[in-house]
Design an enzyme around this catalytic site. Structure first.
Site, PDB file in Angstrom:
ATOM      1  N   SER A 143      -3.246  -3.468   8.950  1.00 49.04           N
ATOM      2  CA  SER A 143      -4.530  -2.138   9.645  1.00 49.04           C
ATOM      3  C   SER A 143      -5.329  -2.752  11.311  1.00 49.04           C
ATOM      4  O   SER A 143      -4.794  -4.357  11.282  1.00 49.04           O
ATOM      5  CB  SER A 143      -5.473  -2.337   8.926  1.00 49.04           C
ATOM      6  OG  SER A 143      -6.466  -1.118   9.732  1.00 49.04           O
ATOM      7  N   TYR A 156     -12.659  -3.400   3.128  1.00 51.68           N
ATOM      8  CA  TYR A 156     -11.072  -2.927   3.711  1.00 51.68           C
ATOM      9  C   TYR A 156     -10.300  -4.229   5.096  1.00 51.68           C
ATOM     10  O   TYR A 156      -9.313  -4.558   4.646  1.00 51.68           O
ATOM     11  CB  TYR A 156     -10.995  -1.498   4.514  1.00 51.68           C
ATOM     12  CG  TYR A 156     -10.022  -1.021   4.498  1.00 51.68           C
ATOM     13  CD1 TYR A 156      -9.005  -0.347   3.804  1.00 51.68           C
ATOM     14  CD2 TYR A 156      -9.256  -0.614   5.942  1.00 51.68           C
ATOM     15  CE1 TYR A 156      -7.590  -0.295   4.072  1.00 51.68           C
ATOM     16  CE2 TYR A 156      -8.409  -0.711   6.279  1.00 51.68           C
ATOM     17  CZ  TYR A 156      -7.838   0.148   5.947  1.00 51.68           C
ATOM     18  OH  TYR A 156      -6.275   0.215   6.481  1.00 51.68           O
TER      19      TYR A 156
HETATM   20  N1  LIG Z   1      -4.732   6.063   7.770  1.00 52.35           N
HETATM   21  C1  LIG Z   1      -4.761   5.599   8.369  1.00 52.35           C
HETATM   22  O1  LIG Z   1      -5.109   5.630   9.508  1.00 52.35           O
HETATM   23  C2  LIG Z   1      -4.622   3.798   8.088  1.00 52.35           C
HETATM   24  C3  LIG Z   1      -4.576   3.082   9.381  1.00 52.35           C
HETATM   25  C4  LIG Z   1      -3.948   1.754   8.950  1.00 52.35           C
HETATM   26  C5  LIG Z   1      -3.356   1.308   8.390  1.00 52.35           C
HETATM   27  N2  LIG Z   1      -3.838   2.325   6.747  1.00 52.35           N
HETATM   28  C6  LIG Z   1      -2.691   1.469   5.795  1.00 52.35           C
HETATM   29  O2  LIG Z   1      -1.401   2.407   5.316  1.00 52.35           O
HETATM   30  C7  LIG Z   1      -1.240   2.544   4.452  1.00 52.35           C
HETATM   31  C8  LIG Z   1      -0.820   3.953   4.247  1.00 52.35           C
HETATM   32  O3  LIG Z   1      -1.814   4.868   3.972  1.00 52.35           O
HETATM   33  P1  LIG Z   1      -2.701   5.977   4.476  1.00 52.35           P
HETATM   34  O4  LIG Z   1      -3.344   6.824   5.559  1.00 52.35           O
HETATM   35  O5  LIG Z   1      -1.176   6.409   4.012  1.00 52.35           O
HETATM   36  O6  LIG Z   1      -2.958   6.812   3.111  1.00 52.35           O
HETATM   37  P2  LIG Z   1      -2.469   7.237   1.726  1.00 52.35           P
HETATM   38  O7  LIG Z   1      -2.352   9.084   2.335  1.00 52.35           O
HETATM   39  O8  LIG Z   1      -3.398   7.422   0.734  1.00 52.35           O
HETATM   40  O9  LIG Z   1      -1.663   6.872   0.253  1.00 52.35           O
HETATM   41  C9  LIG Z   1      -1.956   6.166  -0.538  1.00 52.35           C
HETATM   42  C10 LIG Z   1      -0.842   5.551  -0.822  1.00 52.35           C
HETATM   43  O10 LIG Z   1      -0.887   4.687  -1.134  1.00 52.35           O
HETATM   44  C11 LIG Z   1      -0.588   4.431  -3.102  1.00 52.35           C
HETATM   45  N3  LIG Z   1      -0.877   3.684  -3.590  1.00 52.35           N
HETATM   46  C12 LIG Z   1      -2.515   2.893  -4.238  1.00 52.35           C
HETATM   47  N4  LIG Z   1      -2.828   2.922  -4.858  1.00 52.35           N
HETATM   48  C13 LIG Z   1      -1.805   2.180  -5.318  1.00 52.35           C
HETATM   49  C14 LIG Z   1      -1.427   1.217  -6.317  1.00 52.35           C
HETATM   50  N5  LIG Z   1      -2.582   0.991  -7.396  1.00 52.35           N
HETATM   51  N6  LIG Z   1      -0.358   1.164  -6.499  1.00 52.35           N
HETATM   52  C15 LIG Z   1       0.822   1.805  -6.453  1.00 52.35           C
HETATM   53  N7  LIG Z   1       0.133   2.685  -5.400  1.00 52.35           N
HETATM   54  C16 LIG Z   1      -0.202   2.639  -4.915  1.00 52.35           C
HETATM   55  C17 LIG Z   1      -0.297   5.894  -3.525  1.00 52.35           C
HETATM   56  O11 LIG Z   1      -0.106   7.078  -4.258  1.00 52.35           O
HETATM   57  P3  LIG Z   1      -0.844   7.286  -5.809  1.00 52.35           P
HETATM   58  O12 LIG Z   1      -1.780   7.169  -5.602  1.00 52.35           O
HETATM   59  O13 LIG Z   1       0.314   7.801  -5.954  1.00 52.35           O
HETATM   60  O14 LIG Z   1      -0.182   5.242  -6.735  1.00 52.35           O
HETATM   61  C18 LIG Z   1      -0.575   6.427  -1.372  1.00 52.35           C
HETATM   62  O15 LIG Z   1       1.350   6.668  -2.067  1.00 52.35           O
HETATM   63  C19 LIG Z   1      -2.332   1.448   3.668  1.00 52.35           C
HETATM   64  O16 LIG Z   1      -1.923   0.805   2.927  1.00 52.35           O
HETATM   65  C20 LIG Z   1      -3.669   2.172   4.593  1.00 52.35           C
HETATM   66  O17 LIG Z   1      -4.423   0.660   4.923  1.00 52.35           O
HETATM   67  C21 LIG Z   1      -4.072   3.313   6.809  1.00 52.35           C
END
Ligand SMILES: NC(=O)c1ccc[n+]([C@@H]2O[C@H](COP(=O)([O-])OP(=O)(O)OC[C@H]3O[C@@H](n4cnc5c(N)ncnc54)[C@H](OP(=O)(O)O)[C@@H]3O)[C@@H](O)[C@H]2O)c1
Length: 257
Positions: A143, A156
């Site tokens: 991030s 975070y």
């Molecule tokens: N959205 C943003 O603005 C943003 C910006 C920068 C970086 N990111 C990063 O991008 C990544 C994805 O984020 P997102 O925005 O797509 O969030 P999201 O929609 O909440 O997706 C998170 C994913 O992680 C999985 N997950 C969480 N805990 C887990 C565990 N213990 N074991 C296996 N899977 C797990 C969830 O699946 P289950 O709950 O089904 O396990 C879900 O598929 C993250 O690392 C986040 O920090 C996001």
């Protein structure tokens, strides 16, 4: 030469939602064979159904990334189904708002458990085989919050800084063995993770746009990729600022309620 996804077996963690789901659907269209890791089996099954309805190939691998044995078993199943794993996209992650006045160390451990230890257990499940084959590609979804401290993001931000440094060190160890490492630093993307936040999220991106940017960086084997450029430039400027100036400017901003 253009990147050929059709001969790639890719393990994606956090594939049930948001960025992971978006990457899964886009890479399946490009012909990659996918192993999709997350805890919510029903959501993974839906995505596998969607991929298969478009003649793509994917299997659901229900696992918690923090469970090392489950991650090894997931990688083994993917290998048995589609062959050696060419790429890991360590994307699973959780966010939280940190209230410095009511710091909860258990919450810090939980976030580090998923965002850092979970990514490490994902790498451990695939890297011995990559070393043996002398090729492979590790991708971390970090991030822009990894670069400097921002208000209410101690947990975070620190977890993402740890993740980026972890993969950077791995890159130094693994590059000479033929393994590429790409660290992606996205800004704000519309996903369930950011949904419902009331704080301003500058340069908030649509999911499809962000997924295309991430895929482009992977195809170019970028070592590190920060986007969108506007926010990445501001963050880089912050890196150059003396601490008192940074504190004065950054201390007034909050991207979380
Ligand atoms: N959205 C943003 O603005 C943003 C910006 C920068 C970086 N990111 C990063 O991008 C990544 C994805 O984020 P997102 O925005 O797509 O969030 P999201 O929609 O909440 O997706 C998170 C994913 O992680 C999985 N997950 C969480 N805990 C887990 C565990 N213990 N074991 C296996 N899977 C797990 C969830 O699946 P289950 O709950 O089904 O396990 C879900 O598929 C993250 O690392 C986040 O920090 C996001």
């Amino acid at each position: 030469m253009s990147f050929d996804w059709s001969n790639k077996v890719v393990l994606i963690t956090g594939a049930s939602s948001g960025i992971g789901r978006g990457l899964a659907l886009a890479l399946a269209k490009r012909g990659a064979r996918l192993g999709l890791v997350a805890r919510r089996a029903d959501l993974l099954d839906e995505i596998v159904g969607e991929v298969e309805s478009q003649q793509g190939k994917a299997i659901a691998l229900v696992a918690d990334v923090q469970d090392q044995a489950a991650m090894r078993a997931a990688a083994d199943r993917l290998r048995a189904e589609f062959g050696a794993v060419d790429m890991l996209i360590a994307n699973a992650g959780i966010g939280t708002t940190t209230d410095a006045a009511q710091l909860d160390a258990t919450e810090v451990a939980t976030v580090f458990g998923v965002n850092v230890v979970g990514a490490a257990s994902s790498v451990a499940a695939v890297v011995p085989e990559m070393i043996q084959r002398g090729r492979g590609h590790l991708v971390a979804i970090s991030s822009l919050a990894a670069y400097r401290g921002i208000p209410k993001s101690a947990t975070y931000g620190a977890s993402k800084a740890a993740l980026s440094l972890f993969f950077e060190s791995l890159r130094l160890d693994l590059q000479p063995r033929g393994i590429d490492v790409t660290i992606i630093h996205p800004g704000f993307i519309k996903t369930p993770l950011t949904a419902g936040r009331e704080a301003t999220m500058p340069f908030l991106m649509e999911l499809d746009y962000a997924v295309a940017k991430i895929i482009g960086a992977i195809e170019k084997k970028r070592k590190s990729y920060a986007f969108p450029w506007q926010l990445a430039s501001i963050v880089r400027l912050g890196l150059l600022m003396p601490i008192p100036m940074y504190d004065r400017i950054a201390g007034k901003r909050s991207f979380r309620e």
